[in-house]
Design an enzyme around this catalytic site. Structure first.
Site, PDB file in Angstrom:
ATOM      1  CG  HIS A 110     -33.456  30.287 -22.374  1.00 47.07           C
ATOM      2  ND1 HIS A 110     -32.865  31.254 -21.596  1.00 47.07           N
ATOM      3  CD2 HIS A 110     -34.623  29.996 -21.766  1.00 47.07           C
ATOM      4  CE1 HIS A 110     -33.647  31.523 -20.565  1.00 47.07           C
ATOM      5  NE2 HIS A 110     -34.721  30.786 -20.645  1.00 47.07           N
ATOM      6  CG  ASP A 157     -30.250  33.333 -22.609  1.00 40.29           C
ATOM      7  OD1 ASP A 157     -30.851  33.271 -23.700  1.00 40.29           O
ATOM      8  OD2 ASP A 157     -30.445  32.532 -21.676  1.00 40.29           O
ATOM      9  CB  SER A 165     -36.764  33.312 -19.378  1.00 44.19           C
ATOM     10  OG  SER A 165     -35.848  32.579 -18.650  1.00 44.19           O
TER      11      SER A 165
HETATM   12  N1  ARG Z   1     -31.802  28.280 -16.195  1.00 49.58           N
HETATM   13  C1  ARG Z   1     -32.494  29.103 -17.158  1.00 49.58           C
HETATM   14  C2  ARG Z   1     -33.982  28.818 -17.076  1.00 49.58           C
HETATM   15  O1  ARG Z   1     -34.441  28.257 -16.164  1.00 49.58           O
HETATM   16  C3  ARG Z   1     -31.942  28.939 -18.528  1.00 49.58           C
HETATM   17  C4  ARG Z   1     -32.278  27.668 -19.208  1.00 49.58           C
HETATM   18  C5  ARG Z   1     -31.774  27.530 -20.611  1.00 49.58           C
HETATM   19  N2  ARG Z   1     -30.389  27.096 -20.649  1.00 49.58           N
HETATM   20  C6  ARG Z   1     -29.961  25.794 -20.552  1.00 49.58           C
HETATM   21  N3  ARG Z   1     -28.682  25.559 -20.534  1.00 49.58           N
HETATM   22  N4  ARG Z   1     -30.766  24.770 -20.490  1.00 49.58           N
HETATM   23  O2  ARG Z   1     -34.760  28.643 -17.939  1.00 49.58           O
HETATM   24  N1  GLU Z   2     -34.434  30.659 -17.119  1.00 52.70           N
HETATM   25  C1  GLU Z   2     -35.706  30.800 -16.482  1.00 52.70           C
HETATM   26  C2  GLU Z   2     -36.857  30.874 -17.467  1.00 52.70           C
HETATM   27  O1  GLU Z   2     -36.778  30.348 -18.514  1.00 52.70           O
HETATM   28  C3  GLU Z   2     -35.651  31.968 -15.559  1.00 52.70           C
HETATM   29  C4  GLU Z   2     -34.798  31.582 -14.461  1.00 52.70           C
HETATM   30  C5  GLU Z   2     -35.581  31.314 -13.215  1.00 52.70           C
HETATM   31  O2  GLU Z   2     -36.160  30.229 -13.041  1.00 52.70           O
HETATM   32  O3  GLU Z   2     -35.595  32.254 -12.437  1.00 52.70           O
HETATM   33  O4  GLU Z   2     -37.915  31.350 -17.200  1.00 52.70           O
END
Ligand code: ARG
Ligand code: GLU
Length: 672
Positions: free
Chosen positions: A84, A206, A609
């Protein structure tokens, strides 16, 4: 002045020795935490983590694309990050003929690696405290200028820690020839998509793989076919030995934003006004987009990335509010503040001043958030700005890209909902927009009139439109002053507004002098940090224990060819069928399987991330990519019993590169 500064550094050193599993620590000050880390199983020294005299782990960590983390895993500048995090770059390189998102991408050698225009990585050269230099009258700008003159491709930043009690200079080398080496298909890299996002148990691969290129002298350089792979001072060694409950883990990366020291007033603002309002506004947008997607497969694709973006924070905020309520964070803060007042009567005025400062600024900040969530959610006005670009080629490209993923009927619905919400909720001065509302009999009528009369709705009609005279331009002009107003409140969070932060400075210092048992880490601000903890399952609900590791069986259980996000690639099905796991099969949970993801108690946030997750010897065991839903309040209060970060197991990364990608040469390059 000088004496008080030295005293603050001393304060930090003493609070650093408090025992804690939470916290995001500055690598250059990690020596004061080493004792605690060692007691939990860590085998290396502070110098191994961060050193300016020799190569250290910090040389292998990169800030990826300005908002994620990555790690160097070979002596030829190979980097791992999240899928991502690489998504935009992978999408930009994709076309109908070469759909690298759907099919994945695997270079067979260096010459097949694809340059990603605009993608940058930063590697920290060093960090140093500059509190005294600033106190002595040097400006940030001077300090940055001097630092950037030190070396080729140097970029510097001065960041404040502990709400301005300390200032730090960060010097990076900025690399802008970065190339895509490998990416799994979306059905691995984004497996489970929004459904599984923020959720454990998880089965997402991921990750994506890039490489840094440098000039002949190993310096940062613009893209050139003559550039060669960058030779890092240090890269991570990979451990395939696996993990188990209780193992020490450490994470090294760039967390973006936490608010550990805010007072009860700010917690109330977040849990009762800000988050609920934003959740509600995003629910409306998601419903509108979702309904349109359900009707048309074309719209589903056009709005997939946008929908995912909106849904990410939407889901996070819901978890955050629940977490704050469950922990009773507001009441705890009130009690803590009362105790502080009682035991420090001469400093109670700090809390009064903070309260008054919040009162002065909260409304403005709310309007700034509202602007972001409502008016910025109306897309068609952007085309007015894009059309102002002077460079014709750039302009055409941007406008074409805009319409490629745009549907005017969806945007009309969004505009109706968001303008109505703005009309109902905004208190900021917005005379021009309010005049338009009045002229057309309210926000809803105005929105309909706007979309009935604009010629910018489709690319075809845009081409013959008179943009300046178009009603959409009038709308864009009407929101300029609102934007200007919002800009005054555009800080990392409410508490970083200077008028509030200046009271946090003495308040946090007073807390540190008073509360000797608390471990005071500086709030995250997208600077390099170390957090440590252990691999751990947790009690998800009464009687429901979640194990810390998932396996390939879980992927197969979710497999569904009918649902795009759960349609497992055939190579993976075949491998499972034949148990053909090559070097990556292991015996665990009483079966022969492939490990997929695991969780740990590392304190992380957005920006982490892609961060390297390391074992007690500093070896790479996984790539961080998420937190669990029950964790998301950890930006405000960290709860060790529930908070878990989610990590893609390095063995799953290797399995996918090998079995799905057939890219054994990458694995060899990683030294395996
Ligand atoms: N929750 C993760 C973060 O905060 C992954 C986000 C990307 N994935 C998604 N389905 N939007 O960034
Ligand atoms: N998916 C998050 C990011 O893009 C990390 C997850 C979180 O917020 O801890 O940084």
């Amino acid at each position: 002045m000088k004496r008080t500064l030295l005293l603050f550094a001393l304060l930090v050193a003493t609070t650093f020795s408090a025992v804690a599993d939470k916290g995001m620590w500055l690598p250059s000050l990690i020596s004061s935490r080493i004792k605690d880390m060692k007691s939990k199983g860590f085998k290396l020294s502070a110098e191994d983590i961060y050193s300016i005299n020799k190569a250290s782990l910090k040389d292998a960590v990169v800030l990826f694309d300005g908002g994620c983390t990555g790690e160097i895993v070979s002596e030829k500048g190979l980097i791992l990050t999240n899928h991502h995090c690489g998504y935009d770059a992978i999408q930009a390189l994709s076309s109908v003929e070469h759909d690298y998102l759907t099919d994945g991408f695997w270079a067979k050698n260096h010459s097949e690696e694809l340059y990603c225009p605009g993608l940058k990585v930063h590697i920290l050269v060093r960090m140093e405290e500059v509190t005294e230099r600033i106190a002595a009258g040097e400006t940030k700008e001077d300090i940055i200028k001097k630092a950037e003159a030190e070396g080729r491709g140097y970029k510097a930043k001065v960041e404040s820690m502990y709400y301005g009690n300390m200032a730090y200079l960060f010097i990076y080398r900025e690399f802008n020839d970065v190339r895509l080496v490998g990416a799994p298909p979306t059905t691995i890299g984004k497996f489970g998509a929004d459904n599984d996002n923020w959720i454990w148990p998880r089965h997402t691969g991921d990750f994506s793989i890039f490489r840094i290129y440098a000039d002949q002298e190993n310096n940062p350089a613009e893209y050139s076919a003559n550039n060669k792979p960058y030779t890092p001072a240090r890269h991570f060694k990979i451990s395939t030995a696996g993990i188990k409950e209780g193992d020490f883990t450490m994470i090294y990366g760039f967390p973006g934003n936490t608010q550990e020291y805010i007072t009860s007033d700010a917690v109330k603002y977040i849990a009762e006004l800000s988050d609920p309002t934003k959740i509600d506004l995003r629910t409306q947008r998601l419903d509108i987009i979702g309904a349109a997607q359900a009707k048309s497969p074309e719209t589903r694709i056009k709005y997939a990335a946008k929908q995912a973006n909106i849904a990410n924070a939407w889901k996070k905020w819901q978890g955050e509010v629940k977490g704050i309520n469950r922990l009773g964070t507001y009441d705890k803060k009130v009690a803590y503040e009362d105790k502080f007042r009682k035991e420090n009567p001469d400093k109670a005025y700090l809390l009064d001043s903070l309260k008054a400062a919040y009162e002065r600024n909260m409304d403005g900040y709310f309007n700034y958030e509202l602007f972001n969530e409502t008016l910025c959610g109306i897309e068609l006005q952007q085309v007015v700005l894009l059309a102002m670009e002077k460079d014709a080629a750039k302009r055409e490209a941007a406008i074409e890209r805009f319409y490629k993923d745009f549907d005017v009927n969806v945007d009309r619905q969004l505009a109706i909902a968001m303008l109505k919400a703005y009309e109902a909720l905004a208190t900021a001065d917005a005379p021009a927009l309010k005049a338009l509302f009045a002229q057309h009999g309210g926000a809803e009528n105005y929105a309909n009139w706007l979309y009935d009369n604009t010629k910018l709705g489709t690319y075809e009609s845009f081409k013959s439109a008179e943009i300046e005279a178009d009603p959409m331009s009038e709308f864009a002009r009407a929101i300029v002053p609102i934007q200007a107003y919002a800009k005054k409140y555009k800080y990392r969070n409410l508490s970083n507004i200077p008028d509030i932060e200046r009271w946090f400075r003495p308040y946090v210092k007073a807390l540190m002098e008073w509360d000797k048992k608390r471990a005071f880490f500086p709030d995250a601000n997208l600077t390099l940090r170390v957090a440590y903890g252990k691999v751990a399952g947790y009690e998800y609900a009464d009687g429901e224990w979640h194990l810390p590791q998932t396996t390939i069986e879980g992927i197969i259980a979710k497999d569904n060819p009918e649902i795009y996000d759960y349609n497992v690639p055939q190579q993976l099905r075949d491998a499972y069928e034949k148990k053909a796991y090559g070097r990556w099969g292991v015996n665990m949970y009483g079966k022969y399987t492939v490990p997929v993801c695991f969780i740990a108690t590392n304190h992380t946030t957005g920006g982490n991330s892609g961060s390297p997750v390391l074992n007690n010897k500093g070896e790479l065991i996984g790539v961080n990519f998420d937190r669990t839903w029950l964790s998301t309040m950890s930006d405000i209060e960290f709860d060790e019993t529930l908070c878990r970060n989610i990590i893609c197991d390095i063995r799953y990364v290797l399995f996918v590169v090998d079995v799905v990608g057939g890219a054994g040469w990458i694995i060899e390059e990683m030294g395996l």
